[in-house]
Enzyme design. Structure first.
Site, PDB file in Angstrom:
ATOM      1  N   GLY A  63      -2.501   0.177   0.554  1.00 21.25           N
ATOM      2  CA  GLY A  63      -3.516   0.606   1.516  1.00 21.25           C
ATOM      3  C   GLY A  63      -3.328   2.040   1.980  1.00 21.25           C
ATOM      4  O   GLY A  63      -4.296   2.799   2.119  1.00 21.25           O
ATOM      5  N   THR A  64      -2.090   2.420   2.214  1.00 17.59           N
ATOM      6  CA  THR A  64      -1.833   3.779   2.700  1.00 17.59           C
ATOM      7  C   THR A  64      -2.268   4.822   1.676  1.00 17.59           C
ATOM      8  O   THR A  64      -2.909   5.815   2.020  1.00 17.59           O
ATOM      9  CB  THR A  64      -0.336   3.938   3.038  1.00 17.59           C
ATOM     10  OG1 THR A  64      -0.045   3.101   4.157  1.00 17.59           O
ATOM     11  CG2 THR A  64       0.005   5.369   3.398  1.00 17.59           C
TER      12      THR A  64
ATOM     13  N   SER B 261      -5.268  -3.782   0.141  1.00 19.58           N
ATOM     14  CA  SER B 261      -3.848  -3.951  -0.143  1.00 19.58           C
ATOM     15  C   SER B 261      -3.569  -5.383  -0.569  1.00 19.58           C
ATOM     16  O   SER B 261      -4.137  -6.328  -0.012  1.00 19.58           O
ATOM     17  CB  SER B 261      -3.045  -3.608   1.112  1.00 19.58           C
ATOM     18  OG  SER B 261      -1.679  -3.810   0.860  1.00 19.58           O
TER      19      SER B 261
ATOM     20  N   ASN C  50      -6.032  -4.238  12.662  1.00 19.14           N
ATOM     21  CA  ASN C  50      -4.823  -4.989  12.310  1.00 19.14           C
ATOM     22  C   ASN C  50      -4.113  -5.575  13.518  1.00 19.14           C
ATOM     23  O   ASN C  50      -3.407  -6.566  13.407  1.00 19.14           O
ATOM     24  CB  ASN C  50      -3.862  -4.101  11.528  1.00 19.14           C
ATOM     25  CG  ASN C  50      -3.647  -2.751  12.181  1.00 19.14           C
ATOM     26  OD1 ASN C  50      -4.603  -2.057  12.537  1.00 19.14           O
ATOM     27  ND2 ASN C  50      -2.405  -2.367  12.339  1.00 19.14           N
TER      28      ASN C  50
ATOM     29  N   CYS D 149       8.736  -0.709  22.998  1.00 17.87           N
ATOM     30  CA  CYS D 149      10.154  -0.958  22.788  1.00 17.87           C
ATOM     31  C   CYS D 149      10.468  -1.504  21.401  1.00 17.87           C
ATOM     32  O   CYS D 149      11.625  -1.547  21.005  1.00 17.87           O
ATOM     33  CB  CYS D 149      10.709  -1.881  23.859  1.00 17.87           C
ATOM     34  SG  CYS D 149      11.233  -0.952  25.306  1.00 17.87           S
TER      35      CYS D 149
ATOM     36  N   GLN E 285      -6.877  -5.088   6.338  1.00 15.72           N
ATOM     37  CA  GLN E 285      -6.666  -6.305   7.115  1.00 15.72           C
ATOM     38  C   GLN E 285      -7.829  -7.292   6.966  1.00 15.72           C
ATOM     39  O   GLN E 285      -7.675  -8.477   7.203  1.00 15.72           O
ATOM     40  CB  GLN E 285      -6.485  -5.925   8.598  1.00 15.72           C
ATOM     41  CG  GLN E 285      -5.628  -6.862   9.393  1.00 15.72           C
ATOM     42  CD  GLN E 285      -4.216  -6.981   8.852  1.00 15.72           C
ATOM     43  OE1 GLN E 285      -3.793  -8.061   8.474  1.00 15.72           O
ATOM     44  NE2 GLN E 285      -3.480  -5.883   8.800  1.00 15.72           N
TER      45      GLN E 285
ATOM     46  N   HIS F 172      -0.570  -7.121  -0.534  1.00 16.39           N
ATOM     47  CA  HIS F 172       0.407  -7.976   0.147  1.00 16.39           C
ATOM     48  C   HIS F 172      -0.124  -8.625   1.419  1.00 16.39           C
ATOM     49  O   HIS F 172       0.552  -9.449   2.031  1.00 16.39           O
ATOM     50  CB  HIS F 172       1.714  -7.222   0.406  1.00 16.39           C
ATOM     51  CG  HIS F 172       1.682  -6.226   1.514  1.00 16.39           C
ATOM     52  ND1 HIS F 172       2.167  -6.499   2.766  1.00 16.39           N
ATOM     53  CD2 HIS F 172       1.223  -4.962   1.558  1.00 16.39           C
ATOM     54  CE1 HIS F 172       2.014  -5.422   3.526  1.00 16.39           C
ATOM     55  NE2 HIS F 172       1.444  -4.483   2.821  1.00 16.39           N
TER      56      HIS F 172
ATOM     57  N   THR G 213       1.906   5.479 -14.841  1.00 20.13           N
ATOM     58  CA  THR G 213       1.908   4.207 -15.569  1.00 20.13           C
ATOM     59  C   THR G 213       1.609   3.058 -14.614  1.00 20.13           C
ATOM     60  O   THR G 213       2.219   2.958 -13.545  1.00 20.13           O
ATOM     61  CB  THR G 213       3.273   3.985 -16.256  1.00 20.13           C
ATOM     62  OG1 THR G 213       3.499   5.071 -17.149  1.00 20.13           O
ATOM     63  CG2 THR G 213       3.314   2.674 -17.011  1.00 20.13           C
TER      64      THR G 213
END
Lengths: 148, 389
Positions: free
Chosen positions: B73-74, B201, B153, B327, B181, B203, B239
């Site tokens: 995706g990126t 994407s 997402n 965090c 997403q 995955h 490839t």
């Protein structure tokens, strides 16, 4: 990510709660940054910390740091307590990830803020807190949060 | 603690066994380079790519020659935005996107500023929805690209893609959507929705990591992102990762087969989790749109407590989830998406995202609700904010 010691103090935080009519109360941090620590002190006539409690809004590291800081100052004199450093908290926890060091700084500052409050209420001077500015802790937090 | 419940399917999904079985063949027996089609083992690889391309393009109603395999995706987002920007800059240097895009889009747009491109970031409302009037008002004579994600997402909000596509077409502006997403949760018809470029994407839909695709409508002027050999019709050199492409194709084949049944199951569990949390925990905020949201997304903010602490307890209880808290990322600010919806910093810090999968059960959801009740209470009991409100 966290050491066993950190996780132990996160899972089983020591000294959670508040002390009604505490001799000293210190609160540092703010919800914007995602961390607030509040420490309550019960100090006897010999200036020994008889009891200490904490309340924390924050991450695992913030809770563990609060818990460890209270353990490190419980039963100590106020002069010993004011010398607590964030490095001592980190060492006692077996280390913190670099990005979480600010949590230990907050714990140190919360202890100092509570001792400062005690000194103000009892009109005494605590060596090491002569130039203490209770409003400076947010800046310290912001600074350390951005590090690493 | 033996229980393991994975509710972070927006981060990644398990690679299905059927997908793995198919991929293994192309790691072992059929190892030929698809560019070496003069001999049989090369042709087998080439045919496998063609087959996967057919499956995926058909799933989104694209032509086969409009689908290009990328590393994910990126890369697709980077290629779409930079490729269109650099190839069309004589027409203008203005791009419109939103404040809640994935960093693959936001950081790419930031990079383009170095080359004199001007970026407009659309606001979203409290549900994470873009305002079509603001979009129309942002269009300028030099606007060359609109990039709006299909579904978010973090909070799952699904944007009015058809309307955005229509606006872009009316103004002769190219329209890119990051559908990374959305692919598993929404039936997508690129032609009906007037999409010119779309990122995908593998995955996120039970395929392998490291492979994705871009839909590129025939006729769109775009620079190549990769330069080198003649692979992917000379548009994306390198490839081909045959086993990954095969896996992606198989994953989409399975997705297509079970789409409605799977989504029905997931929606029922999503609503069970939303209702369970809302009726058992006070002071929570449901992030995202109430109805126009991905089938698997449940994102709540739990006031007066912090997200990482919730995640740690969930992990100890065998539950994997995600947080929009600062965090967990090490930065000062919590999720840019939550802040863009108008959530205050303090509340944003206490956000947890659960994303449900095919194999999630009602029992899992009930266990999560019970654990969340306990965790939230435990953390609130030690929060200095809780009693103040």
């Amino acid at each position: 990510m966290y050491t066993e010691k950190v996780m132990d103090h996160f899972r089983n935080p020591r000294n959670v709660g508040e002390i009604i009519k505490a001799d000293g109360v210190g609160e540092v941090g703010n919800p914007t940054c995602g961390d607030i620590m509040k420490i309550y002190l019960k100090i006897n006539e010999d200036q020994i910390i008889e009891d200490v409690k904490f309340q924390t809004f924050g991450c695992g590291s913030a809770i563990a740091s609060s818990s460890m800081a209270t353990e490190l100052i419980k039963g100590k004199s106020i002069q010993d307590a004011v010398e607590l450093t964030n490095k001592a908290v980190i060492e006692a926890l077996g280390g913190l990830p670099p990005v979480k060091v600010h949590c230990s700084v907050l714990a140190e500052q919360a202890v100092k803020a509570a001792l400062y409050d005690y000194s103000q209420k009892h009109s005494i001077t605590i060596k090491g807190l002569e130039n203490y500015d209770p409003h400076a802790t947010d800046d310290i937090h912001d600074h350390t949060h951005g590090e690493e | 603690m033996n229980k393991k419940i994975y509710l972070d399917n927006a981060a990644t999904t398990i690679v299905k066994k059927e997908v793995v079985d198919e991929m293994i063949k192309y790691l072992g027996e059929y190892y030929g380079n698809p560019s070496s089609g003069i001999y049989e083992i090369g042709r087998i690889s080439k045919d496998a790519i063609t087959n996967a391309r057919q499956i995926i393009s058909s799933f989104i109603n694209a032509d086969e020659n409009e689908l290009y395999f990328t590393s994910g995706g990126t890369e697709s987002d980077n290629w779409a935005i930079k490729g269109v920007a650099f190839a069309n800059q004589e027409k203008g240097k203005h791009i419109i996107t939103t404040k809640i895009e994935h960093h693959a889009v936001l950081h790419t747009c930031e990079y383009l500023k170095k080359f004199g491109f001007d970026i407009t970031y659309l606001n979203v409302d409290k549900y994470g929805m873009v305002d079509l009037e603001e979009l129309k008002n942002s269009i300028r004579p030099d606007t060359i690209l609109i990039s709006v994600m299909f579904a978010n997402n973090e909070i799952g909000t699904i944007q009015p893609i058809e309307e955005i596509g229509k606006i872009a077409k009316e103004h002769k502006i190219l329209f890119h959507t990051d559908a990374v997403q959305a692919l598993g949760g929404v039936r997508i018809d690129v032609k009906k929705l007037n999409i010119d470029l779309m990122s995908m994407s593998s995955h996120k839909v039970h395929g392998p990591k490291g492979i994705g695709a871009m839909y590129l409508r025939k006729g769109v002027k775009i620079d190549n992102f990769m330069h080198g050999g003649a692979q992917e019709r000379k548009r994306r050199a390198g490839t081909e990762s045959v086993q990954n492409i095969v896996g992606f194709g198989k994953a989409v084949e399975l997705l297509n087969k079970d789409f409605e049944k799977s989504n029905e199951h997931i929606i029922a569990l999503r609503d069970r989790l939303i209702n369970g949390i809302q009726s058992n925990i006070e002071d929570v905020v449901l992030n995202g749109h109430l109805t126009k949201r991905l089938s698997n997304n449940v994102n709540f903010s739990y006031k007066y407590i912090e997200g990482e602490s919730i995640l740690l307890w969930l992990d100890m209880d065998g539950i994997s989830a995600s947080s929009g808290s600062a965090c967990t990322s090490g930065s000062l600010d919590p999720s840019h998406v939550l802040l863009a919806t108008g959530l205050d910093h303090g509340t944003s810090h206490g956000s947890i995202r659960f994303t449900i999968g095919d194999d999630t059960t009602e029992e899992d959801i009930d266990y999560v609700i019970q654990k969340m009740i306990e965790i939230v209470q435990k953390l609130r009991n030690m929060s200095p904010l809780y009693k103040k409100h």
